[in-house]
Scaffold this motif. Structure first.
Motif, PDB file in Angstrom:
ATOM      1  N   ASP A   1      34.043  39.347  46.258  1.00  0.00           N
ATOM      2  CA  ASP A   1      33.711  40.311  47.113  1.00  0.00           C
ATOM      3  C   ASP A   1      33.560  39.666  48.576  1.00  0.00           C
ATOM      4  OD1 ASP A   1      33.771  42.368  45.537  1.00  0.00           O
ATOM      5  OD2 ASP A   1      31.736  42.455  45.128  1.00  0.00           O
ATOM      6  N   GLU A   2      32.982  38.470  48.484  1.00  0.00           N
ATOM      7  CA  GLU A   2      32.559  37.799  50.041  1.00  0.00           C
ATOM      8  C   GLU A   2      33.841  36.944  50.250  1.00  0.00           C
ATOM      9  OE1 GLU A   2      28.925  35.202  51.421  1.00  0.00           O
ATOM     10  OE2 GLU A   2      29.798  34.444  49.407  1.00  0.00           O
ATOM     11  N   LYS A   3      34.391  36.174  49.769  1.00  0.00           N
ATOM     12  CA  LYS A   3      35.521  35.265  50.042  1.00  0.00           C
ATOM     13  C   LYS A   3      36.950  36.229  50.143  1.00  0.00           C
ATOM     14  CE  LYS A   3      33.279  31.155  48.437  1.00  0.00           C
ATOM     15  NZ  LYS A   3      33.551  29.705  47.706  1.00  0.00           N
ATOM     16  N   GLU A   4      37.294  36.971  49.291  1.00  0.00           N
ATOM     17  CA  GLU A   4      38.689  37.573  49.200  1.00  0.00           C
ATOM     18  C   GLU A   4      38.636  38.929  49.785  1.00  0.00           C
ATOM     19  OE1 GLU A   4      41.751  39.146  45.611  1.00  0.00           O
ATOM     20  OE2 GLU A   4      39.999  37.760  45.071  1.00  0.00           O
ATOM     21  N   PHE A   5      37.721  39.702  49.643  1.00  0.00           N
ATOM     22  CA  PHE A   5      37.518  41.043  50.275  1.00  0.00           C
ATOM     23  C   PHE A   5      36.517  41.179  51.673  1.00  0.00           C
ATOM     24  CE2 PHE A   5      38.686  41.350  45.889  1.00  0.00           C
ATOM     25  CZ  PHE A   5      39.896  42.260  45.854  1.00  0.00           C
ATOM     26  N   GLY A   6      35.901  40.300  51.921  1.00  0.00           N
ATOM     27  CA  GLY A   6      35.197  40.221  53.126  1.00  0.00           C
ATOM     28  C   GLY A   6      34.201  41.163  53.377  1.00  0.00           C
ATOM     29  N   LEU A   7      33.492  41.330  52.126  1.00  0.00           N
ATOM     30  CA  LEU A   7      32.084  42.376  52.205  1.00  0.00           C
ATOM     31  C   LEU A   7      31.211  41.466  52.923  1.00  0.00           C
ATOM     32  CD1 LEU A   7      34.041  43.937  50.142  1.00  0.00           C
ATOM     33  CD2 LEU A   7      32.128  44.434  48.948  1.00  0.00           C
ATOM     34  N   THR A   8      30.236  42.278  53.518  1.00  0.00           N
ATOM     35  CA  THR A   8      29.270  41.863  54.075  1.00  0.00           C
ATOM     36  C   THR A   8      28.183  41.654  53.163  1.00  0.00           C
ATOM     37  OG1 THR A   8      28.275  43.767  54.849  1.00  0.00           O
ATOM     38  CG2 THR A   8      29.683  42.956  56.169  1.00  0.00           C
ATOM     39  N   THR A   9      27.002  40.960  53.625  1.00  0.00           N
ATOM     40  CA  THR A   9      25.836  40.537  52.820  1.00  0.00           C
ATOM     41  C   THR A   9      25.141  41.936  52.253  1.00  0.00           C
ATOM     42  OG1 THR A   9      25.249  38.483  53.524  1.00  0.00           O
ATOM     43  CG2 THR A   9      23.456  39.646  52.337  1.00  0.00           C
ATOM     44  N   ASP A  10      25.180  43.054  53.359  1.00  0.00           N
ATOM     45  CA  ASP A  10      24.676  44.372  53.000  1.00  0.00           C
ATOM     46  C   ASP A  10      25.336  45.214  52.052  1.00  0.00           C
ATOM     47  OD1 ASP A  10      22.162  43.623  54.573  1.00  0.00           O
ATOM     48  OD2 ASP A  10      22.683  44.749  56.186  1.00  0.00           O
ATOM     49  N   GLU A  11      26.601  44.926  52.369  1.00  0.00           N
ATOM     50  CA  GLU A  11      27.698  45.600  51.505  1.00  0.00           C
ATOM     51  C   GLU A  11      27.679  45.180  49.955  1.00  0.00           C
ATOM     52  OE1 GLU A  11      31.144  46.800  54.492  1.00  0.00           O
ATOM     53  OE2 GLU A  11      31.194  44.855  53.544  1.00  0.00           O
ATOM     54  N   ILE A  12      27.431  44.012  49.685  1.00  0.00           N
ATOM     55  CA  ILE A  12      27.456  43.281  48.504  1.00  0.00           C
ATOM     56  C   ILE A  12      26.149  43.852  47.748  1.00  0.00           C
ATOM     57  CG2 ILE A  12      27.119  41.041  47.153  1.00  0.00           C
ATOM     58  CD1 ILE A  12      29.013  39.763  49.218  1.00  0.00           C
ATOM     59  N   ILE A  13      25.108  43.716  48.553  1.00  0.00           N
ATOM     60  CA  ILE A  13      23.665  44.014  47.987  1.00  0.00           C
ATOM     61  C   ILE A  13      23.769  45.393  47.242  1.00  0.00           C
ATOM     62  CG2 ILE A  13      21.343  44.606  48.540  1.00  0.00           C
ATOM     63  CD1 ILE A  13      21.432  41.908  50.148  1.00  0.00           C
ATOM     64  N   ALA A  14      24.332  46.414  48.300  1.00  0.00           N
ATOM     65  CA  ALA A  14      24.446  47.839  47.957  1.00  0.00           C
ATOM     66  C   ALA A  14      25.340  48.225  46.831  1.00  0.00           C
ATOM     67  CB  ALA A  14      24.812  48.609  49.288  1.00  0.00           C
ATOM     68  N   VAL A  15      26.475  47.587  46.938  1.00  0.00           N
ATOM     69  CA  VAL A  15      27.489  47.807  45.847  1.00  0.00           C
ATOM     70  C   VAL A  15      27.187  47.337  44.322  1.00  0.00           C
ATOM     71  CG1 VAL A  15      29.105  45.971  45.911  1.00  0.00           C
ATOM     72  CG2 VAL A  15      30.210  48.300  45.680  1.00  0.00           C
ATOM     73  N   HIS A  16      26.491  46.112  44.461  1.00  0.00           N
ATOM     74  CA  HIS A  16      26.042  45.703  43.290  1.00  0.00           C
ATOM     75  C   HIS A  16      24.721  46.078  42.693  1.00  0.00           C
ATOM     76  CE1 HIS A  16      29.486  42.642  42.357  1.00  0.00           C
ATOM     77  NE2 HIS A  16      29.369  42.727  43.803  1.00  0.00           N
ATOM     78  N   GLY A  17      23.986  46.971  43.539  1.00  0.00           N
ATOM     79  CA  GLY A  17      22.852  47.387  42.998  1.00  0.00           C
ATOM     80  C   GLY A  17      21.612  46.444  43.066  1.00  0.00           C
ATOM     81  N   LEU A  18      21.637  45.381  43.912  1.00  0.00           N
ATOM     82  CA  LEU A  18      20.873  44.279  44.094  1.00  0.00           C
ATOM     83  C   LEU A  18      19.575  44.767  44.552  1.00  0.00           C
ATOM     84  CD1 LEU A  18      23.278  41.159  44.537  1.00  0.00           C
ATOM     85  CD2 LEU A  18      22.346  42.028  42.327  1.00  0.00           C
TER      86      LEU A  18
END
Length: 324
Positions: free
Chosen positions: A144-161
């Motif tokens: 998500d971070e390296k290939e798709f360029g998701l931000t930290t906030d987007e990763i936290i939200a989409v993975h339910g962290l």
């Protein structure tokens, strides 16, 4: 409201959850997406999940029809061969393999968004249902971070962290030794809080850990038994051996040894209570340290403090305990 998928399509209604149109597509034109996050198709839990869907799809309802697949799959727009790649729903797709023709028509929602939006659909759906393993989640976050360029906030939200500290723990999985990574990959445990503890163990300790787990001991108990205990600082007011020597007490030989060591090094003769260093740094310095330790510099000050402490402990567990 329409009672079946066919009636829903004929009535012109949309999916009640997404508001998007549902299209029936034959299973032969729906294909899995290569390199998706879930790769545990031979895992007993995944197999059981697919079998459960398969059984429910074959239930005959009152008018003789099959219950079928009711929750639509998300698919991308058709490729040059007219095939629709699965964004979300491979378990449902696998569940109807070799079932009667009536069940081969799958309800699908064709997503026309960008590559990033389709990735968000795929990742969010994994978190909403049967979750990925720790290792799969760590790999997914990395993509998500390296290939798709998701931000930290987007990763936290989409993975339910819960927060950025939890995200740092998943990222720490990539820094484990190959052997420790294999323990995570095997699904031996699912508590991300154990990752930093696992990082402290050397190869010999990992061997002992595997033997303990093989005998039925929980990984939490095994790690606790194998992790060296930190020496406790002396109670306030208690005399150290050095202090006793200065007052004329204690072993004269010990006193002489202390004096010799003091001449050899300015750092000799430290008491246990003096073996820790407490640092207070500005926010800019903390962010610079965060970059060195692969901790997100976007954290709020309190979360950054916790993440830095955890990262430093993981690097030098014997010398940083108590630095909080």
């Amino acid at each position: 409201m329409a009672g079946t998928i066919e009636e829903l399509l004929r009535s012109g209604d949309n999916d009640p959850i997404t508001g998007e149109a549902i299209t029936l597509i034959h299973r032969s034109k729906v294909i899995p997406t290569e390199g998706q996050d879930r790769d545990d198709w031979d895992n007993p839990e995944t197999i059981a999940n697919i079998q459960s869907i398969r059984k429910s799809a074959q239930i005959k309802i009152d008018d003789g029809r099959y219950f079928g697949i009711r929750y639509p799959l998300f698919v991308g727009t058709p490729d040059e061969h007219g095939n629709f790649h699965i964004i979300d729903g491979e378990c449902r797709w696998r569940a109807v393999e070799n079932l009667p023709e009536e069940l081969q028509m799958l309800p699908c929602i064709v997503r026309t968004g960008s590559k990033k939006e389709q990735r968000l659909d795929h990742t969010a759906s994994n978190g909403a249902r049967k979750g990925l393993t720790l290792f799969q989640t760590a790999m997914s976050i990395q993509r998500d971070e390296k290939e798709f360029g998701l931000t930290t906030d987007e990763i936290i939200a989409v993975h339910g962290l819960p927060n950025q500290t939890a995200l740092s723990k998943y990222k720490a999985i990539h820094k484990l030794s190959d052997r420790a990574k294999e323990l995570v990959r095997s699904g031996t445990f699912q508590d991300v809080n154990l990752v930093y503890e696992l990082k402290k163990l050397d190869d010999d300790q990992l061997t002992k850990l595997e033997k303990r787990i093989g005998k039925g001991e929980s990984i939490q108990q095994a790690i606790k038994a194998l992790t060296p205990k930190e020496p406790k600082p002396p109670k306030e007011g208690a005399k150290t051996p050095e202090a006793a020597n200065e007052n004329g007490g204690g072993d004269p030989d010990a006193k002489n040894q202390t004096g010799d060591n003091a001449n050899d090094s300015n750092n000799a003769g430290l008491s246990e209570s003096e073996s820790f260093v407490s640092l207070t740094v500005g926010l800019d310095a903390a962010k610079a340290l965060a970059a060195l330790l692969d901790v997100s510099p976007d954290l709020d000050p309190k979360a950054m403090q916790a993440a830095l402490i955890a990262a430093i402990k993981a690097l030098a567990p014997d010398s940083t305990e108590g630095a909080e």
